[in-house]
Scaffold this motif. Structure first.
Motif, PDB file in Angstrom:
ATOM      1  N   LYS A 123       0.817  -1.213   0.000  1.00  9.70           N
ATOM      2  CA  LYS A 123       0.000   0.000   0.000  1.00  9.70           C
ATOM      3  C   LYS A 123       0.853   1.267   0.000  1.00  9.70           C
ATOM      4  O   LYS A 123       0.405   2.323  -0.460  1.00  9.70           O
ATOM      5  CB  LYS A 123      -0.915   0.023   1.214  1.00  9.70           C
ATOM      6  CG  LYS A 123      -1.774  -1.205   1.380  1.00  9.70           C
ATOM      7  CD  LYS A 123      -2.889  -1.277   0.371  1.00  9.70           C
ATOM      8  CE  LYS A 123      -3.718  -2.529   0.600  1.00  9.70           C
ATOM      9  NZ  LYS A 123      -4.827  -2.657  -0.326  1.00  9.70           N
ATOM     10  N   GLY A 177       1.219   3.161  -3.298  1.00  5.45           N
ATOM     11  CA  GLY A 177       0.083   3.982  -3.702  1.00  5.45           C
ATOM     12  C   GLY A 177      -0.109   5.163  -2.766  1.00  5.45           C
ATOM     13  O   GLY A 177      -0.537   6.242  -3.184  1.00  5.45           O
ATOM     14  N   MET A 178       0.228   4.944  -1.501  1.00  4.16           N
ATOM     15  CA  MET A 178      -0.056   5.983  -0.508  1.00  4.16           C
ATOM     16  C   MET A 178       0.901   7.164  -0.641  1.00  4.16           C
ATOM     17  O   MET A 178       0.506   8.311  -0.427  1.00  4.16           O
ATOM     18  CB  MET A 178      -0.002   5.380   0.892  1.00  4.16           C
ATOM     19  CG  MET A 178      -0.914   6.047   1.881  1.00  4.16           C
ATOM     20  SD  MET A 178      -2.645   6.189   1.326  1.00  4.16           S
ATOM     21  CE  MET A 178      -3.277   4.524   1.575  1.00  4.16           C
ATOM     22  N   ALA A 204      -0.862   9.119  -3.275  1.00  3.00           N
ATOM     23  CA  ALA A 204      -2.157   9.688  -2.873  1.00  3.00           C
ATOM     24  C   ALA A 204      -1.968  10.816  -1.866  1.00  3.00           C
ATOM     25  O   ALA A 204      -2.629  11.870  -1.970  1.00  3.00           O
ATOM     26  CB  ALA A 204      -3.054   8.599  -2.284  1.00  3.00           C
ATOM     27  N   THR A 256      -4.307  -0.740   4.240  1.00  2.00           N
ATOM     28  CA  THR A 256      -4.495   0.620   3.721  1.00  2.00           C
ATOM     29  C   THR A 256      -4.541   1.621   4.873  1.00  2.00           C
ATOM     30  O   THR A 256      -3.944   2.702   4.801  1.00  2.00           O
ATOM     31  CB  THR A 256      -5.799   0.714   2.894  1.00  2.00           C
ATOM     32  OG1 THR A 256      -5.693  -0.193   1.798  1.00  2.00           O
ATOM     33  CG2 THR A 256      -6.034   2.114   2.360  1.00  2.00           C
ATOM     34  N   SER A 313      -8.206   2.676  -3.148  1.00  2.00           N
ATOM     35  CA  SER A 313      -7.631   2.568  -4.494  1.00  2.00           C
ATOM     36  C   SER A 313      -8.561   3.093  -5.586  1.00  2.00           C
ATOM     37  O   SER A 313      -8.192   3.111  -6.760  1.00  2.00           O
ATOM     38  CB  SER A 313      -7.174   1.137  -4.774  1.00  2.00           C
ATOM     39  OG  SER A 313      -8.230   0.236  -4.595  1.00  2.00           O
ATOM     40  N   ARG A 338      -3.475   6.270  -6.272  1.00  2.00           N
ATOM     41  CA  ARG A 338      -3.067   5.016  -5.620  1.00  2.00           C
ATOM     42  C   ARG A 338      -2.611   4.007  -6.691  1.00  2.00           C
ATOM     43  O   ARG A 338      -1.575   3.350  -6.570  1.00  2.00           O
ATOM     44  CB  ARG A 338      -4.253   4.437  -4.833  1.00  2.00           C
ATOM     45  CG  ARG A 338      -4.528   5.098  -3.474  1.00  2.00           C
ATOM     46  CD  ARG A 338      -3.647   4.483  -2.390  1.00  2.00           C
ATOM     47  NE  ARG A 338      -3.628   3.037  -2.462  1.00  2.00           N
ATOM     48  CZ  ARG A 338      -4.553   2.223  -1.942  1.00  2.00           C
ATOM     49  NH1 ARG A 338      -5.549   2.715  -1.241  1.00  2.00           N
ATOM     50  NH2 ARG A 338      -4.456   0.911  -2.090  1.00  2.00           N
TER      51      ARG A 338
END
Ligand code: F0G
Length: 359
Positions: A65, A68-69, A72, A92, A159, A164
């Motif tokens: 995660k 993606g984080m 984001a 997440t 997501s 993400r």
């Protein structure tokens, strides 16, 4: 102090990501995770294939995660957001809480009450997120988060947030960089289906840029009690010991099917028994500790080996198979202890211990 050369996936892959010089990069130096050759598992393929493990548990918060984080949260900061929110089966929320803490913004998470692993819960709490355990499963939590983030100035960091997916696609870039090309097959667990969407996007982009010559068949695995894509309809009360993928109505359902179909792959399911067996094999034979949801990759590999799925190579070259191990085993210590017997308690006596060891 010597300057650190690796500074996370945004710095490494910025030309493939929607960032600019104005984007404040919030990073914990995520990514650059090991791709580990798996000798025991390769042998099980009858030496038709080389099996590699992409150990995403080595990310800063212990799961994929973080890729993606970092995107984001960096983009949320660029847009001057003050609050982010997610629903989560655990990872997440751990990642969102950590990156939000680093950015100095507020994080709210909705988790299904009593259904997330202890390590993940401890992470979300210690990073200072507002953690709300709701009486409902992940799908219910995600619906609530979607509604709340529509009504209030809060950025959704599940997501469904396209940044993400952008960050997570860098996993496939690393695999191609390491192997010198894309693998023939990639095996991964499927829950909310964001990650299979992200990896497939990444492989296609790398090939389009001439950085790889082929595309892998994407092989996704759901848990039998939480297999909506396999069954072709949402599962109202999903159940599996792999709590990370206990999801009955994946948000990225359609794009997961697209990845499957465009790549000539499949999405199948494995039982909790098969997941736990794979979980033990991975730890005992390869020395790699991954959480149960990640072991679904290995359970899937074993299922396909049984079906002789990998015996079709026309050339003499060995297939390359990459299994994504999405989260660290320490996320769910209770499961490890339940799976193996707790240690025997002994008197602190040399003779008794030596006898027990078997000398
Ligand atoms: N493996 C782990 C360890 C996960 O935490 C997840 C998803 C998946 C696999 C499946 O990935 O959802 O992109 O298909 N965890 C989410 C969460 C749902 O809230 O942490 P996916």
């Amino acid at each position: 102090m010597r300057e650190q050369t690796y500074k996370g996936i945004i710095q490494k892959y910025k030309k493939f990501l929607p960032v600019s010089d104005k984007t404040p990069v919030i990073t914990l130096n995520e990514g650059n995770t090991p791709l580990i050759y798996a000798g025991y598992l390769s042998k099980l393929t009858g030496d038709n294939a080389e099996v590699y493990l992409k150990y995403e548990g080595a990310n800063p918060t212990g799961s994929f995660k973080d890729r993606g984080m970092t995107m984001a949260i960096s983009k949320a900061c660029e847009e001057k957001a003050q609050v982010v929110m997610c629903a989560s089966t655990g990872n997440t929320s751990a990642s969102a809480a950590a990156y939000a803490a680093r950015a100095g913004i507020k994080c709210i998470v909705l988790i299904p009450s009593g259904a997330i692993a202890l390590g993940k819960l401890s992470q979300a709490l210690i990073h200072g997120a507002k953690v709300l355990a709701i009486e409902g499963n992940f799908d219910v939590a995600l619906d609530l988060v979607k509604e709340i983030t529509k009504l209030y100035p809060i950025v959704l960091v599940n997501s469904l947030n396209p940044y993400r997916i952008e960050g997570q696609k860098t996993g496939s870039f690393e695999i191609c960089d390491y192997l010198g090309d894309a693998p023939d097959f990639q095996i991964m667990p499927v829950g909310n289906a964001g990650n299979i969407t992200a990896y497939w996007k990444g492989y296609k982009e790398y090939q389009a840029q001439g950085l790889s010559t082929k595309l892998p068949a994407m092989l996704g695995f759901q848990a039998e009690g939480a297999a909506p894509i396999v069954r072709g309809k949402p599962v109202k009360d999903p159940e599996t010991i792999a709590t990370a993928i206990r999801i009955g109505n994946p948000a990225s359902w359609k794009s997961a099917e697209l990845a499957r179909d465009e790549s000539g792959g499949l999405i199948d399911m494995v039982s909790d028994e098969q997941i736990l067996e794979a979980y033990k094999i991975l730890a005992e034979k390869e020395g790699v500790f991954a959480e149960p949801a990640s072991a679904a990759s290995i359970a899937g590999l074993l299922k396909l080996i049984d079906k002789q799925y990998f015996k079709k190579s026309k050339t003499n070259n060995k297939f390359k198979i990459v299994c994504i191990l999405t989260g660290h085993g320490l996320k769910d210590p209770e499961r490890a202890i339940k799976t193996i017997q707790a240690p025997k308690v002994m008197p602190a006596d040399l003779k008794t211990i030596i006898k027990e060891i078997g000398y």
